[in-house]
Write a protein that holds these residues in place. Structure first.
Motif, PDB file in Angstrom:
ATOM      1  N   LYS A   2       0.833  -1.194   0.000  1.00  0.00           N
ATOM      2  CA  LYS A   2       0.000   0.000   0.000  1.00  0.00           C
ATOM      3  C   LYS A   2       0.868   1.245   0.000  1.00  0.00           C
ATOM      4  CE  LYS A   2      -3.843  -2.005   2.621  1.00  0.00           C
ATOM      5  NZ  LYS A   2      -4.596  -1.930   3.896  1.00  0.00           N
ATOM      6  N   ARG A  41     -19.495   7.024  14.164  1.00  0.00           N
ATOM      7  CA  ARG A  41     -20.664   7.510  13.420  1.00  0.00           C
ATOM      8  C   ARG A  41     -20.550   8.975  12.996  1.00  0.00           C
ATOM      9  NH1 ARG A  41     -22.831   4.846  17.764  1.00  0.00           N
ATOM     10  NH2 ARG A  41     -23.555   2.731  17.359  1.00  0.00           N
ATOM     11  N   LYS A  42     -19.321   9.468  12.884  1.00  0.00           N
ATOM     12  CA  LYS A  42     -19.083  10.835  12.424  1.00  0.00           C
ATOM     13  C   LYS A  42     -18.087  10.819  11.261  1.00  0.00           C
ATOM     14  CE  LYS A  42     -21.412  13.039  15.693  1.00  0.00           C
ATOM     15  NZ  LYS A  42     -22.574  13.903  15.394  1.00  0.00           N
ATOM     16  N   GLY A  43     -17.998  11.931  10.551  1.00  0.00           N
ATOM     17  CA  GLY A  43     -16.976  12.061   9.530  1.00  0.00           C
ATOM     18  C   GLY A  43     -15.644  12.475  10.141  1.00  0.00           C
ATOM     19  N   PRO A  44     -14.538  12.233   9.449  1.00  0.00           N
ATOM     20  CA  PRO A  44     -13.220  12.659   9.953  1.00  0.00           C
ATOM     21  C   PRO A  44     -13.115  14.181  10.052  1.00  0.00           C
ATOM     22  CG  PRO A  44     -13.004  11.072   8.135  1.00  0.00           C
ATOM     23  CD  PRO A  44     -14.431  11.518   8.167  1.00  0.00           C
ATOM     24  N   LEU A  88      -6.754   8.758  11.573  1.00  0.00           N
ATOM     25  CA  LEU A  88      -6.353   8.477  10.192  1.00  0.00           C
ATOM     26  C   LEU A  88      -5.201   9.383   9.810  1.00  0.00           C
ATOM     27  CD1 LEU A  88     -10.011   8.777   9.218  1.00  0.00           C
ATOM     28  CD2 LEU A  88      -8.795   6.771   8.475  1.00  0.00           C
ATOM     29  N   PHE A 101      -4.954   8.157   2.246  1.00  0.00           N
ATOM     30  CA  PHE A 101      -5.246   7.917   3.645  1.00  0.00           C
ATOM     31  C   PHE A 101      -4.712   6.568   4.091  1.00  0.00           C
ATOM     32  CE2 PHE A 101      -8.164  11.268   4.950  1.00  0.00           C
ATOM     33  CZ  PHE A 101      -8.500  11.833   3.746  1.00  0.00           C
ATOM     34  N   GLY A 102      -4.298   6.517   5.372  1.00  0.00           N
ATOM     35  CA  GLY A 102      -4.042   5.232   5.995  1.00  0.00           C
ATOM     36  C   GLY A 102      -5.356   4.573   6.372  1.00  0.00           C
ATOM     37  N   ALA A 103      -5.267   3.334   6.833  1.00  0.00           N
ATOM     38  CA  ALA A 103      -6.477   2.564   7.164  1.00  0.00           C
ATOM     39  C   ALA A 103      -7.145   3.069   8.437  1.00  0.00           C
ATOM     40  CB  ALA A 103      -6.147   1.088   7.298  1.00  0.00           C
ATOM     41  N   GLY A 104      -6.386   3.824   9.269  1.00  0.00           N
ATOM     42  CA  GLY A 104      -6.950   4.310  10.525  1.00  0.00           C
ATOM     43  C   GLY A 104      -6.607   3.382  11.681  1.00  0.00           C
TER      44      GLY A 104
ATOM     45  N   PHE B  33     -15.531  15.924  -3.137  1.00  0.00           N
ATOM     46  CA  PHE B  33     -15.015  14.556  -3.256  1.00  0.00           C
ATOM     47  C   PHE B  33     -16.042  13.547  -2.749  1.00  0.00           C
ATOM     48  CE2 PHE B  33     -10.577  16.014  -3.664  1.00  0.00           C
ATOM     49  CZ  PHE B  33     -10.655  17.272  -3.089  1.00  0.00           C
ATOM     50  N   TYR B  35     -15.681   9.640  -1.203  1.00  0.00           N
ATOM     51  CA  TYR B  35     -14.848   8.525  -0.772  1.00  0.00           C
ATOM     52  C   TYR B  35     -15.753   7.393  -0.279  1.00  0.00           C
ATOM     53  CZ  TYR B  35     -10.738  11.633  -0.398  1.00  0.00           C
ATOM     54  OH  TYR B  35      -9.698  12.487  -0.644  1.00  0.00           O
ATOM     55  N   GLN B  37     -15.381   4.236   2.653  1.00  0.00           N
ATOM     56  CA  GLN B  37     -14.540   3.833   3.783  1.00  0.00           C
ATOM     57  C   GLN B  37     -14.894   2.419   4.179  1.00  0.00           C
ATOM     58  OE1 GLN B  37     -15.017   6.100   7.454  1.00  0.00           O
ATOM     59  NE2 GLN B  37     -12.899   5.695   8.023  1.00  0.00           N
ATOM     60  N   GLY B  40     -10.050  -1.683   7.347  1.00  0.00           N
ATOM     61  CA  GLY B  40      -8.767  -2.182   6.869  1.00  0.00           C
ATOM     62  C   GLY B  40      -8.283  -1.561   5.579  1.00  0.00           C
ATOM     63  N   LEU B  41      -9.151  -0.823   4.899  1.00  0.00           N
ATOM     64  CA  LEU B  41      -8.783  -0.224   3.605  1.00  0.00           C
ATOM     65  C   LEU B  41      -8.712   1.288   3.659  1.00  0.00           C
ATOM     66  CD1 LEU B  41     -10.921  -2.419   1.177  1.00  0.00           C
ATOM     67  CD2 LEU B  41      -8.490  -2.660   1.747  1.00  0.00           C
ATOM     68  N   GLY B  42      -9.201   1.880   4.732  1.00  0.00           N
ATOM     69  CA  GLY B  42      -9.167   3.328   4.830  1.00  0.00           C
ATOM     70  C   GLY B  42     -10.142   3.990   3.871  1.00  0.00           C
ATOM     71  N   LEU B  43      -9.835   5.224   3.510  1.00  0.00           N
ATOM     72  CA  LEU B  43     -10.672   5.980   2.583  1.00  0.00           C
ATOM     73  C   LEU B  43     -10.113   5.845   1.172  1.00  0.00           C
ATOM     74  CD1 LEU B  43     -11.369   7.358   5.366  1.00  0.00           C
ATOM     75  CD2 LEU B  43     -11.795   9.424   4.045  1.00  0.00           C
ATOM     76  N   ASP B  59      -9.681   6.576  -7.591  1.00  0.00           N
ATOM     77  CA  ASP B  59      -9.049   5.265  -7.666  1.00  0.00           C
ATOM     78  C   ASP B  59     -10.023   4.128  -7.962  1.00  0.00           C
ATOM     79  OD1 ASP B  59      -7.103   6.387  -4.912  1.00  0.00           O
ATOM     80  OD2 ASP B  59      -6.490   6.277  -7.012  1.00  0.00           O
ATOM     81  N   LEU B  90     -18.417   8.770   2.214  1.00  0.00           N
ATOM     82  CA  LEU B  90     -18.103  10.071   2.797  1.00  0.00           C
ATOM     83  C   LEU B  90     -17.926  11.111   1.698  1.00  0.00           C
ATOM     84  CD1 LEU B  90     -15.545   8.882   5.458  1.00  0.00           C
ATOM     85  CD2 LEU B  90     -17.677  10.046   5.983  1.00  0.00           C
ATOM     86  N   PHE B 105     -15.374  17.006   5.924  1.00  0.00           N
ATOM     87  CA  PHE B 105     -16.181  15.831   5.649  1.00  0.00           C
ATOM     88  C   PHE B 105     -17.604  15.967   6.180  1.00  0.00           C
ATOM     89  CE2 PHE B 105     -13.343  12.621   3.965  1.00  0.00           C
ATOM     90  CZ  PHE B 105     -12.089  13.088   4.317  1.00  0.00           C
ATOM     91  N   GLU B 107     -20.976  13.627   7.590  1.00  0.00           N
ATOM     92  CA  GLU B 107     -21.037  12.589   8.623  1.00  0.00           C
ATOM     93  C   GLU B 107     -21.140  11.189   8.042  1.00  0.00           C
ATOM     94  OE1 GLU B 107     -22.372  14.714  12.643  1.00  0.00           O
ATOM     95  OE2 GLU B 107     -24.013  13.736  11.540  1.00  0.00           O
TER      96      GLU B 107
END
Lengths: 111, 114
Positions: A2, A41-44, A88, A101-104, B33, B35, B37, B40-43, B59, B90, B105, B107
């Motif tokens: 990745k 349950r929220k966005g980043p 993240l 982004f990373g997976a978090g 944007f 995305y 989510q 294990g794969l992120g955004l 992507d 998202l 972002f 919610e």
């Protein structure tokens, strides 16, 4: 491999502990490095950002970027239960339309 | 207070249905944007738009389309939903040329396809 690697955890620590969260990356074109916090349950939401290498401190949070090692870190001092969230890492070249982004990492701080 | 609003928080659809996910931002941002989510794969970026009626593939655009008829609104369309499109979606916006690269972002919209 990745482009951005982040250990998903989960990570559980007692209140007051120092937390270290990390990401590695492979693309040397990345210039902006960010940490987003996502509550359940929220966005980043953007927590910290750093341009290029170096450290940045904001209250209990410190972000570090080591471009030579392609490694970024977020430290949380005196962790609180309210810090429980998914963290993240994110990074992009100059053009933020290509943010990766990373997976978090899911963090729980226990009282 | 800046806001990105996703109209549907939870949806359950059947395989083959057409699905619309709506997103509105009130910050006058040029960039928007979509995305998805997954654990294990992120955004992962599906599509983005940097202006009205403009769109660029991200992507993972396969199985999705988008529409941006007004600056504040960006819609994601699943023409024929499939079970592998069950995910959290998202929407985000950002300022063109913003020097932090910050994304704002919504919610999220949790879609389940049966």
């Amino acid at each position: 491999q990745k482009e951005v690697e982040q250990d998903p955890g989960p990570l559980s620590v007692p209140e007051g502990a120092i937390v270290s969260l990390n990401c590695t990356y492979s693309n040397s074109a990345f210039q902006y490095f960010m940490w987003y916090r996502q509550y359940s349950r929220k966005g980043p939401e953007l927590l910290m950002y750093t341009y290029s290498s170096g450290n940045k401190e904001d209250g209990r949070f410190t972000a570090q970027v080591d471009k030579s090692s392609k490694y970024i870190s977020l430290f949380i001092r005196d962790s609180q239960p309210s810090d429980s969230a998914t963290y993240l890492c994110a990074m992009s070249p100059i053009n933020n339309n290509d943010m990766r982004f990373g997976a978090g990492t899911r963090l729980t701080v226990k009282p | 207070d800046v806001k990105v609003t996703q109209s549907s928080r939870y949806l359950v659809k059947r395989t083959g249905e057409k699905v619309f996910l709506e997103c509105v931002q009130d910050m006058d941002h040029e960039n928007m944007f979509w995305y998805r989510q997954d654990p294990g794969l992120g955004l992962r970026l599906i599509y983005f738009s940097y202006d009205v009626k403009m769109k660029e593939k991200g992507d993972i655009p396969e199985g999705y389309s988008v529409s941006r008829e007004k600056k504040e609104r960006f819609s994601l369309i699943l023409e024929s939903a499939s079970t592998n499109q069950t995910s959290m979606y998202l929407c985000a916006s950002s300022l063109m040329g913003g020097n932090t690269g910050e994304l704002f972002f919504g919610e999220g919209s949790r879609l389940t396809v049966l």
